[in-house]
Design an enzyme around this catalytic site. Structure first.
Site, mmCIF file in Angstrom:
data_model
loop_
_atom_site.group_PDB
_atom_site.id
_atom_site.type_symbol
_atom_site.label_atom_id
_atom_site.label_comp_id
_atom_site.label_asym_id
_atom_site.label_seq_id
_atom_site.Cartn_x
_atom_site.Cartn_y
_atom_site.Cartn_z
ATOM 1 C CG ASP A 272 30.006 -10.596 29.675
ATOM 2 O OD1 ASP A 272 29.747 -11.042 28.534
ATOM 3 O OD2 ASP A 272 31.166 -10.405 30.087
ATOM 4 C CG HIS A 414 27.852 -6.179 32.142
ATOM 5 N ND1 HIS A 414 28.780 -5.239 31.747
ATOM 6 C CD2 HIS A 414 28.552 -7.200 32.704
ATOM 7 C CE1 HIS A 414 30.000 -5.668 32.067
ATOM 8 N NE2 HIS A 414 29.882 -6.851 32.650
#
Length: 465
Positions: A272, A414
């Site tokens: 992400d 992430h």
């Protein structure tokens, strides 16, 4: 005297030859005339037998083939589609040419065959018959059947999208597939697509449940409710929309099934908040080294800043999804703002990569029914949270994933954090030791993920209400 007798002899021989030749031609014409008459009688009988129980109107009586002994016949209803007639004529001509040097007959017609309670196949049938000199009869040689059109039993005259989809989620899924195909086709015609054209495709409601369709052997032609990019209809491969249509209307059982091996274990790595031009690039190098395909949920604003990295993500075979443009909690903003976040990210991704995202991960996992409908894409959540944004320690990140992973897990990481990227080699090693293989989200879900639904893992799908 001898010369005179010789001339008389030659003259008599010539007369005799002419007489014999004439008699032979007469006798042969009688024989072959009788045979031709017999042939034509059997042709007529065959046609009557073939169409004895068929409710069909003969429009064209017959057409001669390439010689007087080769005949072909076409039968079809008075209301038949012109394109179907052209296909039937072409198929008949091919068969007739193959038999042109023999006494033969080609018979073609449109046949309807019930497949199941929902489906009727329309076939172009061409049958070949050849004259057997030994038995003095017309013998069946073989036939060609070509599937030309598929009809729905309930609504055969004017089928609509609503006749083949189950609900709004199916319609939304097909809408995104058509949007991407429109843009792909346009890109092939011109190198760039401007904002106005992109808006036409992404904001124009040209599909609805009442859009007319035509079912073809391997595709579905969809007529648009309004013109978009100068186009009023489009053929979409049945395979592309197979998960989103009623399986009863799929006549080709040989379509490939995109599903995973049930005896093996799979996980999907998802990243992400990128892309950036440092840690994301490092991650891509590591994934390439490990021969792993992952799924990236990107922010539109980051794509606009790093379009070349987004392009590299797609170019290296990874899946790209939308994570909004500025990362707001979409349940705390207006639906107009949600629409803006989605549209801006779609545009950013398309301009950078040439594709549209087919998946959406809402920031913070926050979503409700109204937001999901506005987004119009499958919502991808997770069931393994690496908590990398909080712990910022590669060993702890790996341990968190390994301790909570299971078959079919969607793992959240992430790629904007250096420690997260540094944890990938050890994480991959540990997961492989435990027998896991790495796939994209669409591979994990067998390409059947739907809008208005959220997915936390392979076995955890929930409808959003």
């Amino acid at each position: 005297m001898r010369k005179k007798l010789l001339l008389i002899a030659i003259f008599c021989a010539l007369i005799l030859t002419l007489v014999v030749g004439a008699m032979y031609k007469y006798l042969m014409s009688q024989v072959y005339g009788e045979e031709q008459t017999n042939f034509e009688m059997q042709v007529e009988k065959t046609i009557k037998t073939e169409f004895f129980d068929r409710d069909i109107t003969q429009i064209e009586e017959s057409k001669s083939g390439d010689n007087q002994y080769n005949k072909y016949y076409l039968y079809y209803s008075a209301t038949e589609n012109k394109n179907i007639i052209k296909q039937l004529e072409a198929q008949t001509q091919v068969a007739s040419k193959q038999l042109k040097d023999s006494r033969s007959m080609v018979l073609s017609y449109v046949n309807e065959e019930k497949v199941n309670d929902a489906l009727i196949n329309r076939q172009l049938v061409t049958k070949e018959y050849i004259w057997d000199d030994k038995t003095k009869s017309l013998k069946y040689l073989g036939e060609l059947k070509e599937l030309s059109e598929i009809l729905l039993s309930k609504n055969r005259n004017e089928p609509r999208l609503k006749d083949i989809v189950n609900d709004e989620s199916d319609l939304l899924a097909i809408n995104r597939i058509v949007q991407e195909q429109l843009l792909s086709t346009r890109t092939k015609l011109k190198s760039t697509i401007d904002e106005e054209e992109l808006d036409q495709v992404l904001t124009n409601d040209f599909l609805s449940k009442d859009s007319k369709i035509t079912l073809l052997p391997h595709s579905i032609q969809i007529a648009f409710d309004k013109e978009v990019l100068g186009v009023t209809k489009m053929n979409v491969d049945t395979e592309k929309i197979l998960p989103f249509i009623d399986p009863a209307i799929v006549s080709d059982n040989n379509l490939p099934k995109k599903s995973l091996d049930q005896k093996r274990n799979y996980v999907a790595l998802t990243f992400d908040d990128g892309p950036n031009d440092t840690s994301t690039k490092k991650l891509l190098r590591e994934l390439k080294k490990e021969k792993i395909k992952a799924t990236f949920f990107v922010l539109g604003q980051m794509v606009d800043k790093n379009p070349e990295v987004a392009k590299k993500i797609v170019g290296e075979g990874h899946e790209i999804g939308s994570h909004s443009y500025t990362h707001p909690d979409l349940t705390q903003v207006t639906l107009d703002k949600v629409k803006e976040e989605v549209l801006k990210t779609d545009k950013a991704i398309f301009h950078a990569t040439g594709v549209l995202p087919k998946l959406f991960r809402p920031p913070y996992g926050a979503v409700n029914g109204a937001v999901a409908k506005t987004i119009g894409l499958p919502i991808i959540q997770w069931n393994v949270d690496s908590e990398d944004w909080q712990v910022k320690n590669k060993d702890l990140i790996v341990n968190k994933v390994i301790d909570t992973v299971e078959n079919g897990s969607i793992i959240l990481i992430h790629d904007i954090h250096e420690r997260s990227v540094e944890s990938i080699p050890e994480m991959v090693s540990q997961l492989r030791k435990r027998g896991y293989e790495f796939v994209t989200i669409s591979e994990l879900l067998s390409y059947g993920q739907k809008p208005l639904n959220q997915y936390f893992g392979l076995a955890d799908q929930r409808e959003i209400k």
